[in-house]
Design a protein around this motif. Sequence first.
Motif, PDB file in Angstrom:
ATOM      1  N   THR A  11     -13.965  24.284  39.929  1.00  7.22           N
ATOM      2  CA  THR A  11     -13.263  25.416  39.349  1.00  7.22           C
ATOM      3  C   THR A  11     -14.125  25.953  38.213  1.00  7.22           C
ATOM      4  OG1 THR A  11     -12.051  23.927  37.866  1.00  7.22           O
ATOM      5  CG2 THR A  11     -10.978  24.523  39.941  1.00  7.22           C
TER       6      THR A  11
ATOM      7  N   CYS B  95      -0.518  38.543  35.904  1.00  3.76           N
ATOM      8  CA  CYS B  95      -0.746  37.110  36.083  1.00  3.76           C
ATOM      9  C   CYS B  95      -0.061  36.384  34.927  1.00  3.76           C
ATOM     10  CB  CYS B  95      -2.238  36.792  36.053  1.00  3.76           C
ATOM     11  SG  CYS B  95      -3.139  37.243  37.550  1.00  3.76           S
TER      12      CYS B  95
ATOM     13  N   GLU C 112       0.462  32.820  35.139  1.00  6.88           N
ATOM     14  CA  GLU C 112       0.012  31.437  35.105  1.00  6.88           C
ATOM     15  C   GLU C 112      -1.166  31.250  36.053  1.00  6.88           C
ATOM     16  OE1 GLU C 112       3.338  29.132  36.317  1.00  6.88           O
ATOM     17  OE2 GLU C 112       3.350  29.876  38.367  1.00  6.88           O
ATOM     18  N   PRO C 113      -2.027  30.279  35.775  1.00  8.12           N
ATOM     19  CA  PRO C 113      -3.169  30.029  36.669  1.00  8.12           C
ATOM     20  C   PRO C 113      -2.698  29.563  38.043  1.00  8.12           C
ATOM     21  CG  PRO C 113      -2.962  28.294  35.014  1.00  8.12           C
ATOM     22  CD  PRO C 113      -2.022  29.370  34.608  1.00  8.12           C
TER      23      PRO C 113
ATOM     24  N   CYS D 184      -4.774  34.165  40.626  1.00  9.11           N
ATOM     25  CA  CYS D 184      -4.857  34.369  39.179  1.00  9.11           C
ATOM     26  C   CYS D 184      -5.600  33.222  38.497  1.00  9.11           C
ATOM     27  CB  CYS D 184      -3.458  34.446  38.572  1.00  9.11           C
ATOM     28  SG  CYS D 184      -2.530  35.932  38.995  1.00  9.11           S
ATOM     29  N   PRO D 185      -6.511  33.546  37.604  1.00 11.61           N
ATOM     30  CA  PRO D 185      -7.099  32.510  36.740  1.00 11.61           C
ATOM     31  C   PRO D 185      -6.135  32.248  35.593  1.00 11.61           C
ATOM     32  CG  PRO D 185      -7.981  34.626  36.133  1.00 11.61           C
ATOM     33  CD  PRO D 185      -7.036  34.872  37.295  1.00 11.61           C
ATOM     34  N   SER D 186      -6.502  31.379  34.686  1.00  5.95           N
ATOM     35  CA  SER D 186      -5.706  31.222  33.472  1.00  5.95           C
ATOM     36  C   SER D 186      -5.789  32.525  32.686  1.00  5.95           C
ATOM     37  CB  SER D 186      -6.255  30.070  32.631  1.00  5.95           C
ATOM     38  OG  SER D 186      -5.697  30.097  31.337  1.00  5.95           O
TER      39      SER D 186
ATOM     40  N   SER E 152      -8.012  32.545  29.704  1.00  8.36           N
ATOM     41  CA  SER E 152      -9.462  32.479  29.864  1.00  8.36           C
ATOM     42  C   SER E 152     -10.093  33.861  29.813  1.00  8.36           C
ATOM     43  CB  SER E 152      -9.814  31.794  31.193  1.00  8.36           C
ATOM     44  OG  SER E 152      -9.438  32.613  32.298  1.00  8.36           O
TER      45      SER E 152
END
Length: 215
Positions: A55, A170, A172-173, A189-191, A194
């Motif tokens: 990741t 988004c 949540e990751p 979705c990423p965090s 981030s």
Amino acid sequence: TVSPHASITPVISVLSLAAMQDSGWYQINFNFAEDLAWGRGAGCGLLASSCSSKTLPWCSASGGSPLSCSYSRQGFGFCEPASDSDYLSSCTTAPATFLCRSSQSASAFQSCNGEDCRGSSYLASSMCFESSIVAVNQSISGPEIGCYESRCSATGDLDIKGPDGTWMMCSEPGQKLSQFSGFDGFIACPSPRSICPVTGDSVPPAVVPRPVGLS
């Protein structure tokens, strides 16, 4: 720059400047510190876990292609060893060889009737995200990534604009954004943190500059 990989735009981060100040040889103006995206919002897990997790900021080939999003998500590139060091020899990262803000990057993806099969957009606000999006009634192979417009709210929320022009948030990751008109699949979705740090995230307490003359 304090980073395991050179990028197209090297970053002089607050951590780099703090290390220079702590050497005793420099007086630093921290107003010139630049944003370091590598590992932002990942927490202690970034250091405690193995890079085999694949990741970001690490990468792995997806969809039968060696292309992956860069750690900054400003673009994508080929997964390659992060370092010749014995400690990182098994770790791979992807430099932003193809920038999401450049329409020329579309040549890296398969075309569907003259259009990008992933429904990507190549604008100044576009970033790279993991994606299985594909135009309806089309079947493609290749990297499971795409470039899509994104924006941050004042409260640190991340919005991504889908291939049909719909903005989705988004929260949540790992959240999957889907149901885009004319397209199957989803954008992962990423965090949000981030990409959209909230107030106070940019300068960790551990590297706040101390007054000159104090040990």
